[in-house]
Design a protein around this motif. Structure first.
Motif, short mmCIF file in Angstrom:
data_model
loop_
_atom_site.label_atom_id
_atom_site.label_comp_id
_atom_site.label_asym_id
_atom_site.label_seq_id
_atom_site.Cartn_x
_atom_site.Cartn_y
_atom_site.Cartn_z
N HIS A 1 -10.66 8.27 2.21
CA HIS A 1 -12.03 7.80 2.13
C HIS A 1 -12.93 8.58 3.07
N ASP A 2 -14.22 8.52 2.77
CA ASP A 2 -15.22 8.97 3.72
C ASP A 2 -15.30 7.98 4.88
N ALA A 3 -15.93 8.39 5.94
CA ALA A 3 -16.30 7.45 7.00
C ALA A 3 -17.71 6.95 6.69
N TYR A 4 -17.94 5.68 6.94
CA TYR A 4 -19.22 5.07 6.57
C TYR A 4 -19.96 4.52 7.79
N TYR A 5 -19.87 5.24 8.90
CA TYR A 5 -20.52 4.78 10.11
C TYR A 5 -22.02 4.62 9.87
N GLY A 6 -22.52 3.43 10.18
CA GLY A 6 -23.95 3.18 10.05
C GLY A 6 -24.42 2.94 8.63
N PRO B 1 -15.52 14.41 -4.86
CA PRO B 1 -14.55 15.51 -4.76
C PRO B 1 -13.26 15.03 -4.12
N ALA B 2 -12.15 15.62 -4.56
CA ALA B 2 -10.86 15.24 -4.00
C ALA B 2 -10.82 15.58 -2.51
N LYS B 3 -10.19 14.68 -1.75
CA LYS B 3 -10.09 14.86 -0.31
C LYS B 3 -8.63 15.12 0.04
N ASP B 4 -8.44 15.92 1.06
CA ASP B 4 -7.08 16.22 1.51
C ASP B 4 -6.45 14.99 2.14
N LEU B 5 -5.15 14.84 1.92
CA LEU B 5 -4.43 13.75 2.56
C LEU B 5 -4.33 14.01 4.06
N PRO B 6 -4.50 12.97 4.88
CA PRO B 6 -4.28 13.15 6.31
C PRO B 6 -2.81 13.43 6.59
N ALA B 7 -2.53 13.93 7.80
CA ALA B 7 -1.16 14.35 8.13
C ALA B 7 -0.17 13.20 8.08
N TRP B 8 -0.63 11.98 8.36
CA TRP B 8 0.29 10.84 8.41
C TRP B 8 0.59 10.26 7.02
N ALA B 9 -0.13 10.67 5.98
CA ALA B 9 0.01 10.10 4.64
C ALA B 9 1.11 10.80 3.86
N LEU C 1 0.86 -1.17 0.00
CA LEU C 1 0.00 0.00 0.00
C LEU C 1 0.90 1.23 0.00
N VAL C 2 0.75 2.03 -1.01
CA VAL C 2 1.68 3.13 -1.26
C VAL C 2 1.06 4.45 -0.84
N GLY C 3 1.77 5.19 0.03
CA GLY C 3 1.31 6.51 0.40
C GLY C 3 0.74 6.59 1.80
N ILE C 4 1.06 5.61 2.67
CA ILE C 4 0.49 5.61 4.03
C ILE C 4 1.52 6.05 5.07
N GLY C 5 2.54 6.78 4.62
CA GLY C 5 3.52 7.32 5.55
C GLY C 5 4.91 6.77 5.37
N GLU C 6 5.07 5.84 4.45
CA GLU C 6 6.37 5.22 4.22
C GLU C 6 7.21 6.08 3.27
N THR C 7 8.49 5.80 3.18
CA THR C 7 9.36 6.49 2.23
C THR C 7 9.44 5.70 0.93
N ALA C 8 10.01 6.33 -0.07
CA ALA C 8 10.21 5.64 -1.35
C ALA C 8 11.08 4.41 -1.15
N GLN C 9 12.11 4.51 -0.30
CA GLN C 9 13.00 3.37 -0.05
C GLN C 9 12.25 2.23 0.64
N ASP C 10 11.31 2.60 1.53
CA ASP C 10 10.52 1.57 2.21
C ASP C 10 9.71 0.74 1.20
N ARG C 11 9.20 1.38 0.18
CA ARG C 11 8.39 0.66 -0.82
C ARG C 11 9.23 -0.38 -1.55
N PHE C 12 10.42 0.01 -1.96
CA PHE C 12 11.30 -0.95 -2.64
C PHE C 12 11.69 -2.08 -1.69
N ALA C 13 11.91 -1.74 -0.42
CA ALA C 13 12.28 -2.76 0.55
C ALA C 13 11.14 -3.76 0.76
N ALA C 14 9.91 -3.27 0.75
CA ALA C 14 8.76 -4.17 0.91
C ALA C 14 8.66 -5.13 -0.27
N LEU C 15 8.85 -4.62 -1.47
CA LEU C 15 8.84 -5.51 -2.64
C LEU C 15 9.97 -6.51 -2.56
#
Length: 748
Positions: free
Chosen positions: A204-209, A236-244, A166-180
């Motif tokens: 994503h939206d929250a889908y509570y209920g 509509p486009a949503k802003d990335l959270p701070a951790w992403a 999963l790309v873009g959840i707070g990892e670095t570019a090097q982390d992605r290659f390391a995961a592969l």
């Protein structure tokens, strides 16, 4: 060769969204009780079966039974744990011909083994190699070592497996290659990864209920109906959270390239619904688009998948062919990877997806008598009739030393019957119309009358093509079309008369047995009278096309509206009785089995020994890319090696009954056709100038060659070239080391 991009036709069942994890990017999970009842499961499975999908994607939260209410419901349904309920669900899916692919999160080795008995494949995303991501806080099973342990256990159990990052959840570019790299290391141990997914994170939206399955299904229905699958104006486009972390197309391209380099035998999947850059990732080497789920993406429900039709329209201009696969990749479809109960469903419902391994696609397996091979090669070399078991063994043979013996025997028989000359004819194809009512699953040529790809040449178009043929030095016109619903017998006679009026010197090699049968039907005339009138109108010989495989079981599978095998024989016999010689063909490399090819050769050889009217045998390997059969049956194009082996078997199977064996360069390519001159072939066919049937099926080998090209091919094989007529009278010879210039036509 056209490159394929694959997908699985599936529906998604979100059996339970209850999850023990608290991943910050996930809108699928809930910590309330969520579990479909058995009645709801059966209703969804029945609906899926009616939609003719092949895969059931079972998505769940991780260990939903940690919720006391879910655990109580499971007990009330008669299951000790959630895995047991999933097993029950998969059993019901298999009963309906659906192949389950499960994604249940981190599991014990015992649970993986239980699921192996009822699934075609399983999956677990590695996601990231980092163990300190904010996005994974509160989710202990997202620890990389836990997930790699599960993936490794799957390899030990020989489970065809899907993973990815999963790309873009707070990892670095090097982390992605390391995961592969980590996935590649596990795959190197067990060889069980069939694909890796490179999935970019989107907020994503929250889908509570709210029920994500209903949101996803509604979005998919709306998108597939309107064609606005990109959700334009709807999400509509949503802003990335701070951790992403943001991701660029260039970074995704680099990941595709890296995955292909370190895991060349593993598919690279990209989601086509999460970003509009997916065509560029296909260009970069991605091979798969995952399950284009008919009821949407339950993980990202507001992002519907494009329909297969929409994807195909996007890919075709870029030179790619979209093709269905099963949730389990073909290389894993055998008893070593698939449990017997699942294999039974594949054999019963999806046997054509099983790779060609002799008799492995049937149940019970048909025995291959390898002990017959050596004797069959020797007897074939001597021209003897070979039995069905002998031919079956030859078609299924893959031992290099036996294949080489087969090649040598075929080449020796060729030399005896046809000498060393490599013949060719200067001709022009004219496919007058591709409007056709038959609907063959193997054909990319025939179109309905209302299709935007349908055409019908005018008399002016036809005349221009004939003039081109004369200017080119052609001696033959080959005229064939679809089965046009408006054409009467007089229309077919009219094209012949018109051609003879325009160029009386040209030999007219025209009308397939299917077209001849249609003429007899619409005119009410017997075949003898049909051929008499065609001959009077200028017909010189009959193409032995429309044969496909002369086994009615095969014909039912690939074209139930085609004339039966016995009628094909009747038409060709009538042609010979009218004094018109014919060719003969086979279309192989699709869904036929070795013994069905053996029957085809028996029929053709028996026909030739009765009439002696066949001038040549033309093997035509199946081109899958733009055909219904190739798109929906997982049929791969035969390798050059298999094509050549089959060619040699055809030579031995026909014995001394038919002297001339032709290689179709438009099907196999000129390089392979040149190599086939060592495998029993003595003829390279025609220059063609126009060839719509193979081209519209996806062939990439061109539609025209000059005589010089064919001469060069013969000389590359160390053999003299000889231009011939349709009926194999030699017009000019070109010895090795010489060119066409300066050689007079043979007058003898």
């Amino acid at each position: 060769m056209r490159r394929r991009v694959t997908f699985s036709r599936n529906v998604t069942l979100s059996l339970s969204r209850t999850c023990q994890c608290f991943c910050k990017y996930c809108a699928f999970k809930t910590h309330k009780a969520h579990l479909y009842s058995p009645d709801e499961v059966i209703a969804q499975l029945d609906a899926a079966a009616r939609r003719n999908v092949k895969e059931l994607l079972v998505l769940t939260g991780e260990r939903p039974e940690v919720n006391a209410e879910v655990a109580a419901r499971l007990a009330a349904y008669g299951h000790e744990d959630f895995t047991g309920y999933v097993v029950w669900t998969c059993e019901r899916a298999l009963e309906r011909g659906l192949l389950p692919h499960t994604n249940l999160g981190v599991l014990t080795k015992e649970d993986l083994a239980r699921l192996r008995e009822v699934t075609a494949s399983q999956g677990l995303m590695l996601e990231s190699i980092r163990d300190d991501l904010v996005a994974h806080q509160g989710s202990p099973t997202k620890a990389p070592h836990r997930r790699l342990e599960t993936i490794r256990w799957a390899g030990e159990l020989r489970i065809p497996f899907t993973s990815g990052i999963l790309v873009g959840i707070g990892e670095t570019a090097q982390d992605r290659f390391a995961a592969l790299d980590a996935l590649a290391a596990v795959h190197a141990e067990h060889g069980h990864l069939q694909e890796v997914i490179l999935q970019n994170f989107v907020p994503h939206d929250a889908y509570y209920g709210r029920e994500v399955a209903e949101i996803a299904d509604a979005a998919a229905r709306r998108a597939w109906a309107t064609g606005l699958w990109d959700g334009e104006g709807e999400r509509p486009a949503k802003d990335l959270p701070a951790w992403a972390t943001g991701v660029t197309i260039e970074e995704m391209e680099d990941l595709v390239t890296h995955a292909r380099r370190i895991m060349p035998d593993v598919g690279v999947q990209i989601p086509p619904n999460l970003a509009d850059w997916w065509p560029r990732l296909i260009d970069a080497g991605a091979t798969d688009l995952g399950g284009l789920s008919a009821n949407g993406d339950h993980i990202s429900p507001e992002h519907p998948f494009p329909s297969p039709h929409q994807v195909r329209k996007e890919l075709a201009p870029r030179g790619y062919a979209l093709t269905e696969r099963l949730c389990v990749y073909g290389s894993f479809i055998d008893a070593g990877w698939i449990a017997p109960g699942v294999m039974d469903t594949i054999r019963q419902k999806y046997w054509s997806f099983i790779p060609r391994r002799g008799s492995g696609r049937t149940d019970p397996p048909r025995p291959i008598r390898r002990d017959l091979v050596a004797g069959a090669i020797a007897r074939g070399r001597d021209g003897a009739w070979l039995s069905e078991d002998e031919l079956t063994a030859l078609f299924a043979e893959d031992r290099p030393e036996a294949v080489e013996d087969l090649r040598q025997a075929a080449d020796e028989l060729r030399a005896e019957l046809a000498g060393d000359d490599v013949t060719y004819v200067v001709n022009r194809n004219i496919n007058v119309s591709n409007v056709c009512t038959v609907g063959c699953a193997f054909c990319g040529f025939g179109q309905s009358r209302r299709s935007p790809d349908a055409y019908e040449h005018s008399r002016e178009d036809f005349a221009a093509r004939v003039a081109d043929a004369v200017a080119f030095g052609a001696t033959e016109l080959c005229i064939q079309s679809g089965i046009h619903p408006d054409w009467q017998f007089e229309d077919y006679l009219g094209w012949l008369r018109f051609a003879k009026q325009l160029a009386p010197q040209l030999h007219l090699h025209a009308y397939s047995p299917m077209e001849i049968d249609h003429m007899a039907t619409v005119s009410g005339l017997p075949l003898s009278e049909v051929f008499a009138q065609l001959r009077d109108a200028g017909l010189g010989s009959t193409p032995g096309t429309a044969a496909e495989v002369l086994h009615d079981g095969v014909r039912e599978r690939i074209s139930p509206n085609k004339l039966p095998a016995a009628r094909w024989v009747e038409v060709i016999e009538a042609s010979h009785a009218a004094g018109l010689r014919s060719t003969s063909t086979v279309m192989f490399g699709h869904v036929e089995e070795p013994w069905e090819l053996a029957e085809h050769l028996r029929v053709v050889r028996a026909l030739q020994e009765r009439t002696g009217g066949i001038t040549e045998f033309v093997p035509l390997s199946f081109i899958p890319y733009m055909t219904m059969l190739g798109r929906t049956h997982g049929v791969e194009e035969l390798s050059a090696e298999e094509n050549l082996k089959h060619t040699a078997v055809f030579r031995l199977a026909l014995g001394r009954s038919i002297s001339n064996l032709q290689a179709s360069w438009v099907k196999m390519g000129l390089d392979a056709a040149t190599e086939s001159l060592r495998w029993g072939v003595n003829d390279l066919g025609g220059t063609l100038m126009e060839e719509s049937i193979s081209r519209m099926a996806g062939s990439r080998h061109g539609v025209r060659l000059d005589p010089e090209d064919l001469v060069e091919a013969a000389h590359a094989a160390g053999r003299p070239a000889a231009e011939r007529t349709t009926l194999y009278a030699v017009r000019r010879r070109t010895p090795v080391g010489m060119t066409l210039d300066g050689f007079d036509l043979v007058t003898a």
